[in-house]
Scaffold this motif. Structure first.
Motif, short mmCIF file in Angstrom:
data_model
loop_
_atom_site.label_atom_id
_atom_site.label_comp_id
_atom_site.label_asym_id
_atom_site.label_seq_id
_atom_site.Cartn_x
_atom_site.Cartn_y
_atom_site.Cartn_z
N ARG A 85 0.81 -1.22 0.00
CA ARG A 85 0.00 0.00 0.00
C ARG A 85 0.84 1.26 0.00
NH1 ARG A 85 -3.24 -2.76 4.54
NH2 ARG A 85 -4.57 -4.10 3.32
N GLY A 86 2.12 1.13 0.01
CA GLY A 86 2.99 2.29 0.09
C GLY A 86 2.84 3.27 -1.05
N ALA A 87 2.59 2.77 -2.26
CA ALA A 87 2.48 3.65 -3.42
C ALA A 87 1.30 4.61 -3.27
CB ALA A 87 2.36 2.84 -4.70
N ASP A 88 0.17 4.09 -2.81
CA ASP A 88 -1.01 4.94 -2.61
C ASP A 88 -0.73 5.99 -1.54
OD1 ASP A 88 -2.41 3.48 -4.46
OD2 ASP A 88 -3.44 2.25 -2.98
N MET A 89 -0.12 5.57 -0.44
CA MET A 89 0.19 6.48 0.65
C MET A 89 1.17 7.56 0.16
SD MET A 89 1.73 5.68 4.43
CE MET A 89 3.18 4.90 3.76
N PHE A 90 2.16 7.15 -0.60
CA PHE A 90 3.14 8.09 -1.11
C PHE A 90 2.47 9.12 -2.01
CE2 PHE A 90 6.40 9.74 -3.85
CZ PHE A 90 7.51 9.85 -3.04
N ALA A 91 1.60 8.67 -2.90
CA ALA A 91 0.91 9.58 -3.82
C ALA A 91 0.05 10.59 -3.06
CB ALA A 91 0.06 8.79 -4.81
N ARG A 92 -0.62 10.13 -2.00
CA ARG A 92 -1.44 11.05 -1.20
C ARG A 92 -0.58 12.06 -0.46
NH1 ARG A 92 -4.07 6.22 0.15
NH2 ARG A 92 -3.11 6.27 2.21
N ALA A 93 0.58 11.63 0.00
CA ALA A 93 1.45 12.52 0.76
C ALA A 93 2.16 13.54 -0.12
CB ALA A 93 2.48 11.71 1.53
N ASP A 94 2.35 13.21 -1.40
CA ASP A 94 3.06 14.09 -2.33
C ASP A 94 2.11 15.19 -2.80
OD1 ASP A 94 4.81 15.21 -4.15
OD2 ASP A 94 4.63 13.57 -5.61
N ALA A 95 1.87 16.18 -1.93
CA ALA A 95 0.86 17.21 -2.15
C ALA A 95 1.10 18.02 -3.42
CB ALA A 95 0.79 18.15 -0.95
N ASP A 96 2.36 18.26 -3.76
CA ASP A 96 2.66 19.06 -4.95
C ASP A 96 2.92 18.20 -6.18
OD1 ASP A 96 5.14 18.02 -4.40
OD2 ASP A 96 6.10 19.96 -4.00
N ASN A 97 2.71 16.90 -6.07
CA ASN A 97 2.90 15.95 -7.18
C ASN A 97 4.27 16.06 -7.83
OD1 ASN A 97 0.25 14.80 -7.03
ND2 ASN A 97 -0.51 16.72 -7.88
#
Length: 145
Positions: free
Chosen positions: A112-124
């Motif tokens: 699930r790390g990829a989803d969490m990482f994408a959500r945390a990367d606020a500025d993409n």
């Protein structure tokens, strides 16, 4: 004397933590499974009272206090943690062991790390700034822009 004060502090803290924790039980997959309203509403009157939450917390405390002396010793705390760990492992195996061999391979565990990482990367940006990383650790959410 210091030992008695320390143990008393643990007892008080465990009641406070238990009262909040009655709302969630670990289901083994890293997520929390919330108790149903009807499980908490012991008298069935359509409301969960403070007394019902306290009774649930006291039950959880009592379940861990194996010698019923009103305090949780190191051994009792470890035993309670061991029981929770064993239940968690059984649920994980039941949930993720696709081939039924009683073990979990890397492919059977969800990543699930990829989803969490994408959500945390606020500025993409493709990376986490110190602010985004801190927000993730603190709240598991994106920082406010």
């Amino acid at each position: 004397m210091t030992s008695k004060l320390f143990m008393a502090g643990i007892v008080v803290a465990s009641f406070g933590v238990s009262a909040a924790a009655v709302l969630a039980d670990d289901n083994g997959g890293g997520k929390r499974e919330r108790m149903s309203f009807s499980q908490l509403d012991a008298d069935g009157n359509g409301e969960v009272s403070q007394a019902e939450l306290q009774a649930r917390a006291a039950k959880r405390f009592g379940d861990s206090d194996s010698n019923a002396d009103g305090v949780l010793t190191r051994e009792e705390l470890l035993a309670a943690g061991q029981k929770r760990s064993e239940r968690r492992v059984e649920r994980m195996l039941k949930r993720f062991d696709a081939n039924g061999d009683g073990a979990l391979s890397k492919d059977e565990l969800p990543m699930r790390g990829a989803d969490m990482f994408a959500r945390a990367d606020a500025d993409n940006s493709g990376g986490l700034s110190e602010e985004e990383f801190a927000a993730l650790r603190k709240h598991g959410k994106r920082p406010k822009n």
